[in-house]
Every structure is written in structure tokens, then in C-alpha cells.
Design an enzyme around this catalytic site. Structure first.
Site, PDB file in Angstrom:
ATOM      1  N   SER A   1       0.813  -1.218   0.000  1.00  0.00           N
ATOM      2  CA  SER A   1       0.000   0.000   0.000  1.00  0.00           C
ATOM      3  C   SER A   1       0.852   1.276   0.000  1.00  0.00           C
ATOM      4  O   SER A   1       1.993   1.267   0.433  1.00  0.00           O
ATOM      5  CB  SER A   1      -0.877  -0.047   1.246  1.00  0.00           C
ATOM      6  OG  SER A   1      -1.028   1.211   1.806  1.00  0.00           O
ATOM      7  N   LYS A   2       0.261   2.330  -0.478  1.00  0.00           N
ATOM      8  CA  LYS A   2       0.954   3.617  -0.483  1.00  0.00           C
ATOM      9  C   LYS A   2       0.439   4.523   0.629  1.00  0.00           C
ATOM     10  O   LYS A   2       0.920   5.614   0.805  1.00  0.00           O
ATOM     11  CB  LYS A   2       0.736   4.318  -1.833  1.00  0.00           C
ATOM     12  CG  LYS A   2       1.602   3.789  -2.947  1.00  0.00           C
ATOM     13  CD  LYS A   2       1.724   4.886  -4.000  1.00  0.00           C
ATOM     14  CE  LYS A   2       2.568   4.620  -5.189  1.00  0.00           C
ATOM     15  NZ  LYS A   2       3.591   3.655  -5.174  1.00  0.00           N
ATOM     16  N   ARG A   3      -0.579   4.052   1.345  1.00  0.00           N
ATOM     17  CA  ARG A   3      -1.142   4.919   2.384  1.00  0.00           C
ATOM     18  C   ARG A   3      -0.112   5.210   3.455  1.00  0.00           C
ATOM     19  O   ARG A   3       0.531   4.289   3.979  1.00  0.00           O
ATOM     20  CB  ARG A   3      -2.350   4.240   3.035  1.00  0.00           C
ATOM     21  CG  ARG A   3      -3.624   4.461   2.261  1.00  0.00           C
ATOM     22  CD  ARG A   3      -4.743   3.924   3.069  1.00  0.00           C
ATOM     23  NE  ARG A   3      -4.347   2.611   3.587  1.00  0.00           N
ATOM     24  CZ  ARG A   3      -5.168   1.593   3.726  1.00  0.00           C
ATOM     25  NH1 ARG A   3      -6.406   1.722   3.398  1.00  0.00           N
ATOM     26  NH2 ARG A   3      -4.732   0.434   4.209  1.00  0.00           N
TER      27      ARG A   3
END
Ligand code: GLU
Length: 506
Positions: free
Chosen positions: A261-263
Site C-alpha cells: 500500500s501507499k497509504r
């Protein structure tokens, strides 16, 4: 001539440091240090639109916090980023004339050309190519412009970029340090823009110029940069520079094998530190994302010094590496267990993990270092993260505790028997002098002796009287943490409970 090994980490200051970025930095650092070489930190800010203010300071601060100090590049001094080293500046926006000069050299040698095509023309061109089921590529509309035509357009104020002319019909092959032989063909490559209309270089030109000028011998970076490498190789060739070695690291994956994920909360290194993962554990965990010390080696806990000694790029896997947070939790707990209590307490304090309501609202004596350190001693073996401190045992931080009277009873014991056990405990503990209260082993010895072979009958009510909880640390632990006064008060409260409650079961 043997070259000194030099690696670099070259982040763009566009936000937080991603755990994938930390792994790239770590592997570059470890590789250099393993070979007695230099690790350089360079800031790549050619994309001015994506800059985030304070990002460089943030990157340097996180790298230094986890122990990755660079030999050249940037260091933090009183909160300010300072550059150091003989190959600077180490930030691309301060190197613009250099890129211009090299780009012009390529233009003079007809290996690059000015392009005046407007954004509209390029869009239209691409749409036509896509409609004709061809891969979108620049059609070299401006390649045939003569130098005087170029000058005339410039004089008329037309905006231009400089494109690198990709040679026709060439195989490009190189040996990646991790992936082995990698092949590309120039038919799949576009005439790359190397200088943008704002005068800034693109990443492709800047990275090659800088890696060359900074004498980088090994470029270690994420797999997402692999398709850029043939373009870089062609630029090296155009200048006749010696090629660096390349190693492209595998992707980081979620346990379900999707791309990590890039969160921010899930991947920002600073957030992991903020959640109470120790820097040593994080480095150890990240080091094992794609690397292992070799077949038959079962060691999993490595200090940074051990990693520097053992790291070997040849043992980095090609396959994506799974980021398993459960493993990180396990590893962090291991580090917490192994740390001496005073150092661990310093981490708790300096990391602001004591700044929580649970502690603020507690009576004063429960907020003292000595009290908190005792709680930490008891919790140390069960903490996965520093942020969890106190949360498993909130009864350590309250004036009085609430619980059901029946919880005090061991199995089928009556309340009268329960009261008797508590009174006995009170008498024994009340007789102990203050110094004895400071010795956990002594409290344990005295209480176990008093319990004899009736441990449950004696220790269960005492433990509940002190914790009010179905599950909690042992009564010796609780008494040692709470100290004499609070312990006796809680026992008295439990005795009163037994006395005033109607005793249906006696
Ligand atoms: N500036 C690139 C990045 O942000 C670095 C790529 C490279 O290491 O060549 O990741």
C-alpha cells in the site's frame, strides 16, 4: 585500478520516507559498508511540482534516527540540513548549469536535439498512434530542424525541450546484480526528454550525470526503475563514461501478494517509529525483506553492525518480498525483551510513549519514574510495541479499582474463606519493612511460603484484590509495582467487600 565502492540513495523530497525507500537506503548503505566504501545521500528534486517543503529534513532525520548516516550528502545539525562532501552540491536543483552543459554537448554532437512540439501536438500524435494500435512514441518531428531553424524558433520565443536521440535498432543488455542478464531493445524506447522547458533536467539525465560525477560504482534501487536503466546506459555510452553496476531490488508485497500500500500510515517509516517500533527492530526487519544470510543460516536477529558484516547483494532474492506486519511485531517484541530496562525506559520517555491519558489521570505517585519503570519491568516480556505500554494493565494507573466480588473467590471457595486469605496476606505484607517492598524476589518468596500448597486459595484473591482483573500479572508483580501503601489499601478494600456483601455461598 580498483575503485573505492560508492553507493548512493537518491530520494525525491516529495513526502515521507516509504519503508521501501528505507530498504533501498539500507541495502545501499550495507553494501558500501560491507566493502569499506562510501554511502552518499543525494536529493533528486528535478520535478519541482512535486516538492514538499520540509521533506528533505524529514528524510535525513529518519535516516539518521535509524542509524544510516551518510559519508557524503546531508546531515542534520540543530534541525538544519547541511551538505558535506567533495562531490557536491548534493541536491539537483543546485546543479542545473552542469546538466545544461552536458545536454548541450549532446546536442552539439547530434546525439540530442531541441524539440518545439506543443503539448497539444504531442497529445494528438499519441491519440493517432493509439488508434492505429501502435505504441505511443515521439515521431521525431523536430529531429530534422537545422541549427539555424532552432535558433530562429528560440529567438521567436518558442518553448523547447531537449530530447536524447535513442539509437535505432539496438539491443541493450546488461547484468543486473540481482536479476542477472536483462535485455531491452531500442524499438521500445522513446526519444527521452532530458532537459524540460523550465530548464530543469529530467531524472534520466540528472541521475546519469550525478552518478558519474559523484563516482558512484553501484546503483542499487527499486525494481520500478528497471525500465529506465537502458536509457541511462545509452546516456553513459553517449558520453563514453564507465558504466556503474546496477542492482534492482524486488517489490515489497502485502501478505496477499498485492503491491504494498501507499497509504502513509501503513508505509511511512516515521509512523512506524511513532507507533513504538524500535529502530533496531525496524532495520532488522527491513533488512530481511528480500535478503537472508544464506542457506542453513537460522539467525534472524541482527544488529546493524552484524548486517554490515554479513550483507551480500548476491543473496538478495529476485522475487517480491512480503511485508508481514506480524513478523515485525514479533521482532519488535524480541528487541524489547532483550533491552535492559533503563535503556528501554529512556526510549519510552524520549519517544513520548508516556504521554497518554491513562498516565496523566493517575495519582501522582503512579506517574513517577520509579513506578513507571516497575510497570515496564513487569510488561517488558509482553510488549509488542512501546505504544502499548500500560494498556494491558490499566489498574496500575487508577486510585481504586472496580470488580465483582465473586471474582475474588477461588473456585468454589466461600467469601468467608476468601476474606480469611486476604486477611492473612494483609498481616504478612503489612509486617514487611519498606526495603523488602523494593525487592520483587523477596515479596515472591514470602507470599509463596505463606501460600504453601494452597496457592490458588491464597494467591488468587490477593491477585484480584490488587488488579481487579480476571487476568493480570502475578500478585507479587502487582504488589511490587503498587508498593506497600496502595497494596494494603487494595487488600483492605477487598476485605471490606467480603464483609459487607451478603454471602450467599457461605
Ligand atoms: N529519485 C529517484 C527516486 O525518487 C531515485 C531513483 C534512482 O535511485 O535512480 O526514487
Amino acid at each position: 585500478m580498483t575503485h573505492r565502492i560508492r553507493t548512493r540513495f537518491a530520494p525525491s523530497p516529495t513526502g515521507f520516507l516509504h519503508v521501501g525507500g528505507l530498504r533501498t537506503a539500507l541495502y545501499s548503505y550495507l553494501f558500501a559498508k560491507n566493502q569499506g566504501g562510501d554511502f552518499v545521500l543525494r536529493i533528486e528534486d528535478t520535478d519541482q511540482k512535486r516538492l514538499v517543503s520540509g521533506a528533505t529534513e524529514g528524510l535525513v532525520s529518519v535516516l539518521e534516527t535509524v542509524g544510516l548516516f551518510c559519508d557524503e550528502g546531508f546531515r542534520l545539525h540543530e534541525g538544519i540540513c547541511e551538505q558535506h562532501g567533495n562531490h557536491g552540491p548534493y541536491i539537483q536543483s543546485e546543479r542545473l548549469p552542469l546538466y545544461q552543459r552536458y545536454a548541450n554537448e549532446l546536442v552539439d554532437r547530434e546525439m540530442a536535439y531541441h524539440c518545439f512540439c506543443s503539448a497539444e501536438r504531442l497529445t494528438e500524435m499519441r491519440e493517432i498512434q493509439i488508434a492505429a494500435k501502435r505504441a505511443p512514441r515521439y515521431d521525431r518531428h523536430c529531429l530534422s530542424l537545422t541549427p539555424s531553424e532552432v535558433e530562429a524558433k528560440k529567438a521567436a520565443g518558442e518553448v523547447s525541450v531537449i530530447r536524447f536521440r535513442i539509437p535505432d535498432d539496438r539491443d541493450i543488455e546488461f547484468t543486473d546484480l540481482i536479476r542477472g542478464t536483462v535485455k531491452f531493445h531500442t524499438r521500445d524506447m522513446d526519444d527521452q526528454v532530458i532537459i524540460k522547458s523550465d530548464g530543469f533536467p529530467t531524472y534520466h539525465l540528472a541521475v546519469v550525470v550525478d552518478d558519474h560525477r559523484m563516482e558512484i560504482t553501484h546503483v542499487i534501487r527499486g525494481e520500478e526503475w528497471l525500465p529506465s536503466t537502458p536509457k541511462h546506459i545509452l546516456i553513459y555510452e553517449a558520453f563514453g563514461w564507465q558504466l556503474t553496476a546496477f542492482g534492482h531490488l524486488p517489490l515489497l508485497l502485502n501478505p496477499d501478494k498485492s503491491k504494498l500500500s501507499k497509504r502513509q500510515g501503513d508505509v511511512a517509516v516515521e509512523d512506524y517509529l511513532g507507533k513504538g517500533y524500535l529502530k533496531e527492530a525496524l532495520i532488522n526487519f527491513v533488512a530481511l525483506l528480500g535478503w537472508n544470510p544464506g542457506k542453513g543460516e537460522t539467525q534472524e536477529i541482527f544488529t546493524l553492525a552484524e548486517l554490515r558484516e554479513k550483507f551480500d547483494l548476491a543473496k538478495v532474492n529476485k522475487a517480491g518480498a512480503v511485508f508481514d506486519i506480524k513478523k515485525l511485531d514479533w521482532m519488535n517484541a524480541e528487541y524489547i525483551k532483550r533491552m535492559d530496562i533503563d535503556s528501554l525506559f529512556v526510549r519510552l520517555k524520549t519517544g513520548n510513549f508516556l504521554e497518554k491519558e491513562l498516565i496523566w489521570q493517575a495519582p501522582d505517585f503512579m506517574q513517577t519514574d520509579i513506578f513507571l519503570k516497575r510497570v515496564l519491568t513487569i510488561e517488558q516480556d509482553r510488549l509488542a510495541k512501546l505504544s502499548e505500554f500500560g494498556e494491558q494493565n490499566p489498574f496500575f494507573f487508577t486510585e481504586s479499582i472496580e470488580y465483582d466480588i465473586d471474582l475474588l473467590r477461588w473456585k468454589e471457595n466461600t467469601r468467608a474463606l476468601t476474606r480469611e486469605a486476604l486477611e492473612k496476606a494483609r498481616t504478612i505484607l503489612g509486617a514487611l519493612d519498606e526495603p523488602t517492598w523494593g525487592i520483587h524476589a523477596e515479596l515472591e518468596r514470602v507470599l509463596l511460603e505463606a501460600a504453601g500448597d494452597k496457592r490458588g486459595d491464597f494467591l488468587w484473591p490477593l491477585r484480584v484484590a490488587l488488579s481487579g482483573a480476571q487476568r493480570s500479572p502475578s500478585p507479587f508483580d502487582c504488589a511490587w509495582v503498587l508498593g506497600k501503601d496502595a497494596t494494603l489499601q487494595r487488600i483492605d478494600a477487598a476485605i471490606r467487600k467480603c464483609a459487607i456483601s451478603p454471602d450467599a455461598s457461605s
